[in-house]
Design a protein around this motif. Structure first.
Motif, short mmCIF file in Angstrom:
data_model
loop_
_atom_site.label_atom_id
_atom_site.label_comp_id
_atom_site.label_asym_id
_atom_site.label_seq_id
_atom_site.Cartn_x
_atom_site.Cartn_y
_atom_site.Cartn_z
N GLN A 1 103.07 26.32 69.03
CA GLN A 1 103.13 25.99 70.45
C GLN A 1 104.22 26.84 71.09
O GLN A 1 105.28 27.02 70.50
N PRO A 2 103.95 27.36 72.25
CA PRO A 2 104.98 28.16 72.93
C PRO A 2 106.21 27.30 73.23
O PRO A 2 106.10 26.12 73.54
N ASP A 3 107.38 27.93 73.08
CA ASP A 3 108.61 27.25 73.44
C ASP A 3 108.70 27.19 74.96
O ASP A 3 108.49 28.19 75.64
N ALA A 4 109.00 26.03 75.47
CA ALA A 4 109.14 25.86 76.91
C ALA A 4 110.22 24.82 77.16
O ALA A 4 110.35 23.86 76.37
N PRO A 5 110.97 24.98 78.21
CA PRO A 5 111.97 23.96 78.55
C PRO A 5 111.29 22.60 78.75
O PRO A 5 110.11 22.52 79.11
N ALA A 6 112.03 21.56 78.54
CA ALA A 6 111.49 20.20 78.63
C ALA A 6 110.87 19.92 80.00
O ALA A 6 109.82 19.28 80.10
N GLU A 7 111.50 20.43 81.07
CA GLU A 7 110.97 20.19 82.42
C GLU A 7 109.61 20.85 82.60
O GLU A 7 108.71 20.30 83.23
N VAL A 8 109.45 22.05 82.03
CA VAL A 8 108.18 22.78 82.15
C VAL A 8 107.10 22.02 81.38
O VAL A 8 105.99 21.82 81.88
N ALA B 1 106.17 18.85 83.32
CA ALA B 1 105.36 19.17 84.50
C ALA B 1 103.94 19.52 84.07
O ALA B 1 102.96 19.12 84.70
N PHE B 2 103.82 20.27 82.99
CA PHE B 2 102.51 20.70 82.50
C PHE B 2 101.68 19.48 82.11
O PHE B 2 100.49 19.40 82.40
N ARG B 3 102.30 18.49 81.47
CA ARG B 3 101.58 17.29 81.03
C ARG B 3 101.10 16.43 82.20
O ARG B 3 100.20 15.62 82.04
N THR B 4 101.68 16.60 83.37
CA THR B 4 101.23 15.82 84.53
C THR B 4 99.94 16.36 85.12
O THR B 4 99.29 15.68 85.90
N LEU B 5 99.57 17.59 84.76
CA LEU B 5 98.35 18.20 85.29
C LEU B 5 97.12 17.60 84.63
O LEU B 5 97.18 17.06 83.53
N GLN C 1 99.12 26.43 91.67
CA GLN C 1 99.78 25.75 92.78
C GLN C 1 100.16 24.32 92.38
O GLN C 1 101.28 23.86 92.66
N ARG C 2 99.25 23.61 91.75
CA ARG C 2 99.54 22.24 91.32
C ARG C 2 100.66 22.23 90.27
O ARG C 2 101.51 21.33 90.26
N PHE C 3 100.67 23.23 89.39
CA PHE C 3 101.72 23.32 88.38
C PHE C 3 103.08 23.57 89.06
O PHE C 3 104.08 22.94 88.71
N ALA C 4 103.09 24.49 90.02
CA ALA C 4 104.34 24.79 90.74
C ALA C 4 104.84 23.54 91.46
O ALA C 4 106.05 23.24 91.45
N GLU C 5 103.95 22.78 92.07
CA GLU C 5 104.33 21.55 92.76
C GLU C 5 104.89 20.54 91.77
O GLU C 5 105.90 19.89 92.03
N ALA C 6 104.25 20.41 90.61
CA ALA C 6 104.74 19.48 89.58
C ALA C 6 106.11 19.89 89.09
O ALA C 6 106.99 19.05 88.87
N LEU C 7 106.33 21.20 88.96
CA LEU C 7 107.65 21.69 88.55
C LEU C 7 108.71 21.36 89.60
O LEU C 7 109.82 20.95 89.27
N GLU D 1 108.71 18.92 91.69
CA GLU D 1 108.99 17.49 91.68
C GLU D 1 109.86 17.06 90.51
O GLU D 1 110.65 16.12 90.64
N LEU D 2 109.74 17.74 89.38
CA LEU D 2 110.48 17.33 88.19
C LEU D 2 111.78 18.08 87.98
O LEU D 2 112.61 17.67 87.18
N THR D 3 111.96 19.20 88.69
CA THR D 3 113.16 20.01 88.49
C THR D 3 114.13 19.70 89.63
O THR D 3 113.78 19.80 90.80
#
Length: 173
Positions: free
Chosen positions: A105-112, A115-119, A160-166, A168-170
């Motif tokens: 799995q790609p390494d990604a910061p917890a916030e990313v 946010a990804f899981r909210t999609l 766009q939805r991913f950016a919005e989720a980011l 909101e969480l960041t």
């Protein structure tokens, strides 16, 4: 139990088949159930048996049609057992071959990741196909079964939805 050979009044194949079906269906179903123990498989065996009977109606002996149908049912069951065995063998071979496969799995910061899981699953899959699998818009359209323009639009909206989720969480910097 012995049954009289079905005869149709006017030699009509459909009438002969219907008579065979009515006389032998329950016997064949019980036969299949006793050998499989699973109603859905038994129903498939009987259906396949009568399919063969319909296709080979002229080959069914007038004197012993029931015995002929049981012979067909035996062959259908044998074919199903062989197919099931091949499936089990294939699954075992695949488990052996894929036991060394690793999923990274790609390494990604917890916030990313959060946010990804909210999609939605659809948005996640679009973004994975492009980011992780490296598909171009043309390849994405092929994978999705839509035009390249529709794929680009779907991807743009998912981003766009991913950016919005980011956002909101960041926390704001």
């Amino acid at each position: 139990m012995a049954r009289a050979a079905p005869r149709s009044r006017d030699g009509d194949p459909a009438a002969r088949f219907e008579t065979l079906y009515r006389l032998c269906y329950e016997d064949l179903l019980r036969y299949a159930l006793r050998r499989t123990g699973r109603p859905e498989i038994a129903a498939d065996v009987v259906a396949d048996t009568f399919l063969v009977a319909w296709r080979r109606l002229a080959d069914i002996p007038a004197e012993q049609p029931r015995a002929w149908l049981f012979g067909v049912a035996r062959n259908v069951l044998a074919n199903q057992y062989r197919a099931e065995r091949r499936g089990v063998d294939l699954a075992a071979r695949l488990r052996t071959e894929l036991s060394d496969a690793t999923v990274v799995q790609p390494d990604a910061p917890a916030e990313v990741s959060a946010a990804f899981r909210t999609l939605s699953e659809t948005d996640q899959e679009l973004l994975r196909l492009v980011a992780w699998e490296g598909l171009s818009a043309a390849e994405l359209s092929q994978a999705l079964g839509c035009s390249a323009n529709a794929a680009r639009i779907r991807l743009h909206r998912a981003r766009q939805r991913f950016a919005e989720a980011l956002r909101e969480l960041t926390p704001a910097i």
